[in-house]
Design a protein around this motif. Structure first.
Motif, PDB file in Angstrom:
ATOM      1  N   SER A  77      13.877  40.821  42.021  1.00 29.40           N
ATOM      2  CA  SER A  77      14.456  41.109  43.342  1.00 29.40           C
ATOM      3  C   SER A  77      15.340  42.356  43.276  1.00 29.40           C
ATOM      4  CB  SER A  77      15.283  39.915  43.831  1.00 29.40           C
ATOM      5  OG  SER A  77      14.471  38.779  44.027  1.00 29.40           O
ATOM      6  N   PHE A  78      16.123  42.462  42.222  1.00 35.61           N
ATOM      7  CA  PHE A  78      16.988  43.632  42.017  1.00 35.61           C
ATOM      8  C   PHE A  78      16.139  44.891  41.881  1.00 35.61           C
ATOM      9  CE2 PHE A  78      19.404  46.313  38.911  1.00 35.61           C
ATOM     10  CZ  PHE A  78      20.451  46.662  39.764  1.00 35.61           C
ATOM     11  N   ALA A  79      15.039  44.805  41.133  1.00 38.98           N
ATOM     12  CA  ALA A  79      14.160  45.960  40.932  1.00 38.98           C
ATOM     13  C   ALA A  79      13.594  46.452  42.260  1.00 38.98           C
ATOM     14  CB  ALA A  79      13.027  45.580  39.976  1.00 38.98           C
ATOM     15  N   ALA A  80      13.216  45.503  43.139  1.00 38.25           N
ATOM     16  CA  ALA A  80      12.623  45.879  44.424  1.00 38.25           C
ATOM     17  C   ALA A  80      13.585  46.680  45.293  1.00 38.25           C
ATOM     18  CB  ALA A  80      12.156  44.631  45.171  1.00 38.25           C
ATOM     19  N   ASN A 107      10.063  42.824  37.482  1.00 34.76           N
ATOM     20  CA  ASN A 107      10.373  42.933  36.053  1.00 34.76           C
ATOM     21  C   ASN A 107      10.232  41.573  35.387  1.00 34.76           C
ATOM     22  OD1 ASN A 107      12.365  45.420  34.633  1.00 34.76           O
ATOM     23  ND2 ASN A 107      11.290  45.713  36.557  1.00 34.76           N
ATOM     24  N   THR A 108       9.495  41.523  34.305  1.00 34.12           N
ATOM     25  CA  THR A 108       9.292  40.285  33.565  1.00 34.12           C
ATOM     26  C   THR A 108       9.380  40.552  32.065  1.00 34.12           C
ATOM     27  OG1 THR A 108       6.877  40.587  33.467  1.00 34.12           O
ATOM     28  CG2 THR A 108       7.745  39.384  35.353  1.00 34.12           C
ATOM     29  N   THR A 109       9.336  39.477  31.274  1.00 34.18           N
ATOM     30  CA  THR A 109       9.337  39.635  29.822  1.00 34.18           C
ATOM     31  C   THR A 109       8.089  40.398  29.393  1.00 34.18           C
ATOM     32  OG1 THR A 109       8.286  37.461  29.681  1.00 34.18           O
ATOM     33  CG2 THR A 109      10.668  37.547  29.345  1.00 34.18           C
ATOM     34  N   GLY A 119      10.992  37.032  43.942  1.00 31.85           N
ATOM     35  CA  GLY A 119      11.968  36.971  42.863  1.00 31.85           C
ATOM     36  C   GLY A 119      12.995  35.870  43.078  1.00 31.85           C
ATOM     37  N   LEU A 120      13.457  35.730  44.319  1.00 30.25           N
ATOM     38  CA  LEU A 120      14.406  34.661  44.632  1.00 30.25           C
ATOM     39  C   LEU A 120      13.756  33.290  44.456  1.00 30.25           C
ATOM     40  CD1 LEU A 120      16.077  36.202  47.817  1.00 30.25           C
ATOM     41  CD2 LEU A 120      17.029  36.090  45.502  1.00 30.25           C
ATOM     42  N   PHE A 121      12.475  33.198  44.801  1.00 27.75           N
ATOM     43  CA  PHE A 121      11.728  31.948  44.641  1.00 27.75           C
ATOM     44  C   PHE A 121      11.625  31.567  43.155  1.00 27.75           C
ATOM     45  CE2 PHE A 121       7.390  30.065  44.042  1.00 27.75           C
ATOM     46  CZ  PHE A 121       7.681  28.811  44.555  1.00 27.75           C
ATOM     47  N   GLU A 122      11.326  32.563  42.306  1.00 23.60           N
ATOM     48  CA  GLU A 122      11.240  32.292  40.858  1.00 23.60           C
ATOM     49  C   GLU A 122      12.606  31.899  40.297  1.00 23.60           C
ATOM     50  OE1 GLU A 122       9.699  34.218  36.628  1.00 23.60           O
ATOM     51  OE2 GLU A 122       9.888  35.499  38.395  1.00 23.60           O
ATOM     52  N   ILE A 154      15.470  52.686  34.273  1.00 23.06           N
ATOM     53  CA  ILE A 154      16.853  52.201  34.380  1.00 23.06           C
ATOM     54  C   ILE A 154      16.875  50.695  34.612  1.00 23.06           C
ATOM     55  CG2 ILE A 154      18.973  52.325  35.757  1.00 23.06           C
ATOM     56  CD1 ILE A 154      18.271  55.250  36.329  1.00 23.06           C
ATOM     57  N   ILE A 155      16.053  50.221  35.536  1.00 23.51           N
ATOM     58  CA  ILE A 155      16.020  48.789  35.857  1.00 23.51           C
ATOM     59  C   ILE A 155      15.601  47.972  34.640  1.00 23.51           C
ATOM     60  CG2 ILE A 155      14.909  47.012  37.259  1.00 23.51           C
ATOM     61  CD1 ILE A 155      16.958  48.728  38.761  1.00 23.51           C
ATOM     62  N   ALA A 156      14.583  48.441  33.918  1.00 24.73           N
ATOM     63  CA  ALA A 156      14.120  47.719  32.727  1.00 24.73           C
ATOM     64  C   ALA A 156      15.250  47.584  31.713  1.00 24.73           C
ATOM     65  CB  ALA A 156      12.925  48.437  32.097  1.00 24.73           C
ATOM     66  N   GLY A 157      16.018  48.652  31.534  1.00 23.05           N
ATOM     67  CA  GLY A 157      17.145  48.599  30.591  1.00 23.05           C
ATOM     68  C   GLY A 157      18.230  47.639  31.035  1.00 23.05           C
TER      69      GLY A 157
END
Length: 470
Positions: free
Chosen positions: A321-324, A331-333, A128-131, A69-72
């Motif tokens: 961050s959302f995925a965590a 989640n990345t490309t 994630g927030l750092f990126e 779901i998160i990937a989508g």
């Protein structure tokens, strides 16, 4: 009126309007290309934390469901953006395998269990927030990532994935019958089908070559199950199921509908996890720049803009961050899908979005997810070796966009030789501090990117060198 199967020209345009009947199969082949890779990191890390069976087996299933779901959802944000987040680029997002080495180390140092997995989630939220902040200020940093650097990173991504594709080609590293004639012939069959569809057909079949190859791979595996024995015996006399066998029971037992659970694992904020994970998020940002550069060069024949790179990196960060929050790894490309775009030249965002929506449905409907998850590794491998090689070609195209003088040749050759060499033979770092091993020993991408960036900074420009030589 005569019907035609010619693929719409919109397929090769970012914002083109194309028929749904053509968009769906093109989007579906993106899902098939990344489905196993999206779930594998979770299987590895939950296993390392000891939450892969027993009382916690249901938790692992929930996390796998959430991963789809998160990937989508994150892919949809990357495709269509929310404010400055997202690059409007034709890439698919998924669970990153780049963090496996660091997360395994965190799990070992913290003794495994829910606490260690919670620390991984807490570190992922902060990282994630750092990126995201890195992405926000990417424009002034862009000068450190010219085509020669991003091209070298793209090449190293492709090179690092070749072994993954070949392992799948043989049936998967963990398969008891790895490299068997059945696995190799099944993978070769898929590869031949893809080549035939791509070069001897026209219209939709040409551009849906990957999907057709994988679907026919399923059919071939099913037929093999009728005529060939499904089990074998190891040298120790232990019976096993062959890797190419389709596990239809998994589909039958899966539920039709299930709602994902928010925060199934409570985040824990521990410096032992946060520090190494922050370093990996810097590396991830560089990889994402390479992936975006590769997909724009391979699919559209141009370099990525500052806005596309910045939005793409920010989507990486916030998406992780959302995925965590749903217990899912960063989640990345997905480089597999970069290779698919580079090979087919299909960049239509709507087509890729249909695949993202299918991923969400797979998460909501575990039975659909189970149907895709039973794909034999050799079927995936038959498609992967060609897709991953296409990423290398995209990297070469990026590098050669500029004059390949002695300076750029030095950057590419040293980065790939020293950097990727270290990454592919991590034992050479065994006498160095553990944090160096974690960062540079995981894959060839990290050291190659580091060397390319450093050399680009310290080596004099061609014009400057010529002036000094006078």
């Amino acid at each position: 009126m005569k019907k035609t199967t010619k693929l719409s020209e919109a397929a090769f345009q970012l914002d083109g309007k194309m028929p749904l009947k053509q968009a769906i199969p093109l989007g579906l082949q993106h899902v098939l290309a990344m489905f196993v890779g999206n779930l594998t990191p979770l299987l590895i890390i939950t296993g390392a934390c000891g939450i892969a069976g027993g009382e916690l087996a249901d938790l692992q299933v929930q996390l796998l469901q959430n991963a789809m779901i998160i990937a989508g959802l994150v892919t949809l944000v990357q495709l269509f953006t929310i404010g400055p987040v997202g690059g409007k680029i034709p890439v698919v997002m998924g669970t990153s395998s780049g963090f496996i080495g660091v997360f395994n180390s965190v799990a070992a140092s913290m003794g495994g269990g829910i606490l260690a997995y919670g620390a991984i989630m807490g570190a992922s939220i902060i990282g994630g927030l750092f990126e995201t902040v890195l992405g926000l200020f990417l424009k002034p940093l862009r000068r450190f990532f010219p085509a020669v650097v991003t091209g070298t990173v793209v090449m190293s991504i492709g090179l690092s994935l070749i072994s993954v594709g070949v392992n799948s080609f043989g049936g998967g590293n963990n398969a008891k019958d790895f490299g068997s004639a059945e696995n190799l012939l099944l993978a070769l069959f898929v590869l031949v089908v893809i080549i035939i569809c791509k070069h001897f057909t026209k219209g939709v079949t040409r551009y849906a070559a990957i999907l057709i190859g994988i679907v026919l791979g399923y059919v071939a595996a099913a037929l093999m199950g009728i005529f060939l024995p499904k089990t074998g015996v190891t040298a120790d006399g232990v019976e096993f199921t062959k890797a190419w066998v389709l596990n239809w029971n998994k589909v039958a037992e899966a539920a039709w509908f299930e709602i994902p659970k928010f925060m199934p694992v409570k985040p824990v904020f521990d410096l032992r996890a946060i520090v190494p994970v922050l370093i990996m998020f810097i590396v991830t940002a560089v990889e994402t720049i390479g992936d975006i550069s590769g997909v724009m060069e391979g699919g559209l024949g141009r370099e990525a803009t500052d806005k596309e790179l910045s939005g793409g990196v920010m989507c990486d960060g916030l998406g992780s961050s959302f995925a965590a929050l749903f217990g899912v790894l960063p989640n990345t490309t997905f480089s597999q899908n970069v290779g698919l775009v580079a090979m087919t030249k299909i960049v239509n965002r709507f087509a890729i979005a249909t695949g993202a929506i299918f991923l969400v449905f797979c998460g909501l409907c575990p039975k659909l997810g189970a149907l895709v998850s039973i794909m034999p590794q050799s079927v995936l491998g038959g498609a992967a070796v060609m897709m991953f090689s296409s990423i290398i070609i995209s990297g070469i195209q990026l590098i050669t966009k500029e004059h390949l003088g002695s300076r750029n040749l030095t950057i590419v050759s040293v980065a790939l030789g020293v950097g990727f060499g270290i990454g592919s033979n991590a034992g050479i770092l065994s006498q160095l501090p553990q944090y160096i091993q974690l960062v540079f020993g995981g894959s060839g991408i990290v050291p190659a990117a580091f060397v390319a960036i450093i050399l680009n900074i310290i080596l004099p420009k061609e014009e400057t060198r010529k002036m000094n030589d006078r």
